[in-house]
Design an enzyme around this catalytic site. Structure first.
Site, PDB file in Angstrom:
ATOM      1  N   ARG A 171     -14.621  20.932   2.338  1.00  8.86           N
ATOM      2  CA  ARG A 171     -15.697  20.260   3.077  1.00  8.86           C
ATOM      3  C   ARG A 171     -15.029  19.357   4.098  1.00  8.86           C
ATOM      4  O   ARG A 171     -14.541  18.282   3.755  1.00  8.86           O
ATOM      5  CB  ARG A 171     -16.577  19.446   2.125  1.00  8.86           C
ATOM      6  CG  ARG A 171     -17.362  20.271   1.141  1.00  8.86           C
ATOM      7  CD  ARG A 171     -18.299  19.397   0.323  1.00  8.86           C
ATOM      8  NE  ARG A 171     -17.550  18.428  -0.458  1.00  8.86           N
ATOM      9  CZ  ARG A 171     -17.090  18.653  -1.682  1.00  8.86           C
ATOM     10  NH1 ARG A 171     -17.299  19.825  -2.249  1.00  8.86           N
ATOM     11  NH2 ARG A 171     -16.426  17.722  -2.336  1.00  8.86           N
ATOM     12  N   ARG A 175     -18.697  13.471   9.868  1.00  8.03           N
ATOM     13  CA  ARG A 175     -20.127  13.158   9.835  1.00  8.03           C
ATOM     14  C   ARG A 175     -20.592  12.763  11.226  1.00  8.03           C
ATOM     15  O   ARG A 175     -19.921  11.969  11.900  1.00  8.03           O
ATOM     16  CB  ARG A 175     -20.407  12.009   8.854  1.00  8.03           C
ATOM     17  CG  ARG A 175     -20.072  12.365   7.406  1.00  8.03           C
ATOM     18  CD  ARG A 175     -20.227  11.159   6.514  1.00  8.03           C
ATOM     19  NE  ARG A 175     -19.837  11.479   5.143  1.00  8.03           N
ATOM     20  CZ  ARG A 175     -19.532  10.573   4.225  1.00  8.03           C
ATOM     21  NH1 ARG A 175     -19.568   9.289   4.542  1.00  8.03           N
ATOM     22  NH2 ARG A 175     -19.194  10.954   3.014  1.00  8.03           N
ATOM     23  N   ARG A 247       3.238  16.336  -7.037  1.00 13.45           N
ATOM     24  CA  ARG A 247       3.585  15.196  -6.204  1.00 13.45           C
ATOM     25  C   ARG A 247       3.415  13.943  -7.059  1.00 13.45           C
ATOM     26  O   ARG A 247       2.524  13.856  -7.900  1.00 13.45           O
ATOM     27  CB  ARG A 247       2.674  15.102  -4.979  1.00 13.45           C
ATOM     28  CG  ARG A 247       2.734  16.289  -4.064  1.00 13.45           C
ATOM     29  CD  ARG A 247       4.055  16.410  -3.344  1.00 13.45           C
ATOM     30  NE  ARG A 247       4.228  15.381  -2.322  1.00 13.45           N
ATOM     31  CZ  ARG A 247       5.341  15.223  -1.614  1.00 13.45           C
ATOM     32  NH1 ARG A 247       6.390  15.986  -1.845  1.00 13.45           N
ATOM     33  NH2 ARG A 247       5.416  14.280  -0.697  1.00 13.45           N
ATOM     34  N   ARG A 277      -0.605   4.863   2.618  1.00 15.56           N
ATOM     35  CA  ARG A 277      -1.694   3.890   2.682  1.00 15.56           C
ATOM     36  C   ARG A 277      -1.267   2.590   2.020  1.00 15.56           C
ATOM     37  O   ARG A 277      -0.262   2.527   1.301  1.00 15.56           O
ATOM     38  CB  ARG A 277      -2.946   4.423   1.995  1.00 15.56           C
ATOM     39  CG  ARG A 277      -2.792   4.744   0.520  1.00 15.56           C
ATOM     40  CD  ARG A 277      -4.073   5.347  -0.035  1.00 15.56           C
ATOM     41  NE  ARG A 277      -3.976   5.666  -1.462  1.00 15.56           N
ATOM     42  CZ  ARG A 277      -4.960   6.171  -2.191  1.00 15.56           C
ATOM     43  NH1 ARG A 277      -6.135   6.422  -1.628  1.00 15.56           N
ATOM     44  NH2 ARG A 277      -4.797   6.428  -3.473  1.00 15.56           N
ATOM     45  N   GLU A 298       1.936   2.682  -0.656  1.00 11.14           N
ATOM     46  CA  GLU A 298       1.947   3.895  -1.471  1.00 11.14           C
ATOM     47  C   GLU A 298       2.757   4.986  -0.776  1.00 11.14           C
ATOM     48  O   GLU A 298       2.479   5.346   0.364  1.00 11.14           O
ATOM     49  CB  GLU A 298       0.507   4.358  -1.691  1.00 11.14           C
ATOM     50  CG  GLU A 298       0.316   5.385  -2.770  1.00 11.14           C
ATOM     51  CD  GLU A 298      -1.157   5.581  -3.085  1.00 11.14           C
ATOM     52  OE1 GLU A 298      -1.631   6.727  -2.939  1.00 11.14           O
ATOM     53  OE2 GLU A 298      -1.846   4.598  -3.458  1.00 11.14           O
ATOM     54  N   TYR A 346      -6.455  19.161 -10.118  1.00 12.41           N
ATOM     55  CA  TYR A 346      -6.826  17.802  -9.741  1.00 12.41           C
ATOM     56  C   TYR A 346      -8.288  17.603 -10.116  1.00 12.41           C
ATOM     57  O   TYR A 346      -9.173  18.333  -9.638  1.00 12.41           O
ATOM     58  CB  TYR A 346      -6.622  17.542  -8.246  1.00 12.41           C
ATOM     59  CG  TYR A 346      -7.011  16.130  -7.884  1.00 12.41           C
ATOM     60  CD1 TYR A 346      -6.129  15.076  -8.139  1.00 12.41           C
ATOM     61  CD2 TYR A 346      -8.257  15.847  -7.347  1.00 12.41           C
ATOM     62  CE1 TYR A 346      -6.486  13.775  -7.847  1.00 12.41           C
ATOM     63  CE2 TYR A 346      -8.615  14.544  -7.054  1.00 12.41           C
ATOM     64  CZ  TYR A 346      -7.734  13.512  -7.309  1.00 12.41           C
ATOM     65  OH  TYR A 346      -8.095  12.222  -7.034  1.00 12.41           O
ATOM     66  N   ASP A 348     -11.512  14.750 -10.626  1.00 12.35           N
ATOM     67  CA  ASP A 348     -12.071  13.410 -10.532  1.00 12.35           C
ATOM     68  C   ASP A 348     -12.464  12.938 -11.925  1.00 12.35           C
ATOM     69  O   ASP A 348     -12.633  13.731 -12.861  1.00 12.35           O
ATOM     70  CB  ASP A 348     -13.289  13.399  -9.604  1.00 12.35           C
ATOM     71  CG  ASP A 348     -12.902  13.478  -8.139  1.00 12.35           C
ATOM     72  OD1 ASP A 348     -11.812  12.979  -7.785  1.00 12.35           O
ATOM     73  OD2 ASP A 348     -13.682  14.034  -7.341  1.00 12.35           O
TER      74      ASP A 348
END
Length: 380
Positions: A171, A175, A247, A277, A298, A346, A348
């Site tokens: 996705r 936006r 990673r 970041r 990071e 991965y 969530d």
């Protein structure tokens, strides 16, 4: 039954609680000195800030049952993840939205105008994107790709975006309005007292025992009626076929007297900046007031044998090796592999909890019906 759960993170805690409530005795072990896995949170001794020790975890889901489940064990307060990125000494809003587009190109476009404008810059010669780079060029064009995707992706994954599959950008985060909420799920929030306290509450059951600083040994599985393994899939087999690629992250901690960056997450898209970041942890608890701040720079790199694995790479070599390990796992009796490490995906947090609930229910159903317990939930 005597159940052994390897790993005291979300998978082990949720499955253990579910089975303990069904009357089973659950022994949970973890090699680390704390519960919670990579969701572990704690108060920083120097600043009093609630720290996400292994990087930020923001809870978001559309699954009402999962949302009700976590709220059963913790008080969740509203939180919206509004990420910023620094590119070329300028700050932009992520995900790419109408404000980002107008700022970047120095325009004042309306939504329909912005759609047409971005479409005009896209590479329409790419009809079937195969790589990450082709996917980005096809939909947003070279300028936005170079600024917001290329450098960050190279740092995060350690390879060219040409070598990554297009599916990573399933996705495309663009936006054509001013919505800068990073996630789009119905339920979003943070536990007031952190994830570790929530997981401690899940584990608080007389049918559960937890042993920290404890490594798994084969003797443990022989003492149990069934094992739920949330450690690395290849680790269960002592890496006999080779190591799956991951990673890992390195965190450079620093403190600041005041507000360092004004937001929880600031990405750095320029390839010349070595870190991906900076996270400022007091902004993950906006209901708290702290003068001092604790931040993490990071850095992403390839995981070595002694590193904490974060992100499965899942490129061609890893997928081939993964299939070999999946075959071995399916041939192993008395063990179910769960979580992001046990299934090499991965996940969530909400998906981890949902799969843990479903796995525990699958276990009870198969037990009741006298069926063999499969190695993976999807094999049920």
């Amino acid at each position: 039954m005597q159940i052994l759960l390897v790993g005291a993170g979300l998978s082990g805690a949720v499955i253990g609680r579910f089975l303990a409530e069904a009357g089973h005795q659950c022994r949970i072990i973890d090699r680390r000195p704390h519960i919670g896995g990579n969701c572990h949170t704690r108060r920083d001794d120097e600043t009093g800030v609630m720290m996400h020790v292994y990087g930020p975890h923001i809870f978001h889901t559309d699954d009402r049952q999962v949302w009700d489940y976590v709220n059963r064990f913790a008080e969740f307060l509203p939180y919206r993840n509004r990420v910023k990125t620094t590119v070329g000494n300028k700050v932009f809003s992520l995900p790419i939205n109408l404000l980002t587009i107008n700022q970047f190109f120095g325009k004042a476009l309306r939504p329909d105008e912005a759609r047409d404008f971005i479409a005009s810059r896209a590479d329409h010669s790419i009809t079937d994107p195969v790589s990450f780079e082709e996917q980005a060029l096809r939909f947003v064009g070279a300028d936005l790709y170079e600024a917001f995707f290329k450098g960050y992706t190279e740092k995060q994954w350690g390879c060219s975006p040409r070598d990554l599959p297009a599916s990573i950008l399933k996705r495309l985060p663009v936006r054509f309005n001013y919505d800068d909420n990073y996630f789009f799920h119905r339920y979003q929030g943070m536990p007031r007292q952190g994830y570790t306290q929530m997981i401690q509450a899940i584990l608080d059951h007389p049918g559960i025992t937890v042993e920290l600083n404890t490594d798994f040994s084969p003797d443990m599985s022989r003492q149990a009626d069934h094992v739920f393994w949330s450690g690395p899939l290849d680790g269960f087999f002592d890496y006999r076929l080779g190591r799956l690629g991951y990673r890992t992250l390195d965190f450079e901690r620093f403190t600041y007297d005041g507000d360092y960056q004004g937001c929880a997450v600031m990405n750095y898209g320029d390839r010349a900046v070595p870190y991906t970041r900076i996270t400022e942890h007091k902004h993950f608890s906006p209901w708290e007031d702290h003068r001092h701040s604790v931040c993490y720079r990071e850095y992403s790199r390839a995981a070595g044998p002694d590193d904490i694995p974060y992100y499965p790479i899942r490129l061609v070599r890893e997928k081939a090796l993964l299939e070999e390990y999946l075959t071995k796992a399916r041939q192993t009796r008395g063990v179910t592999f769960v979580g992001r490490l046990g299934t090499y995906r991965y996940l969530d947090m909400d998906v981890t909890i949902r799969e843990s609930m479903d796995t525990a229910q699958m276990f009870l159903t198969h037990l009741k019906n006298g069926k063999a317990i499969p190695a993976f939930l999807t094999d049920a």
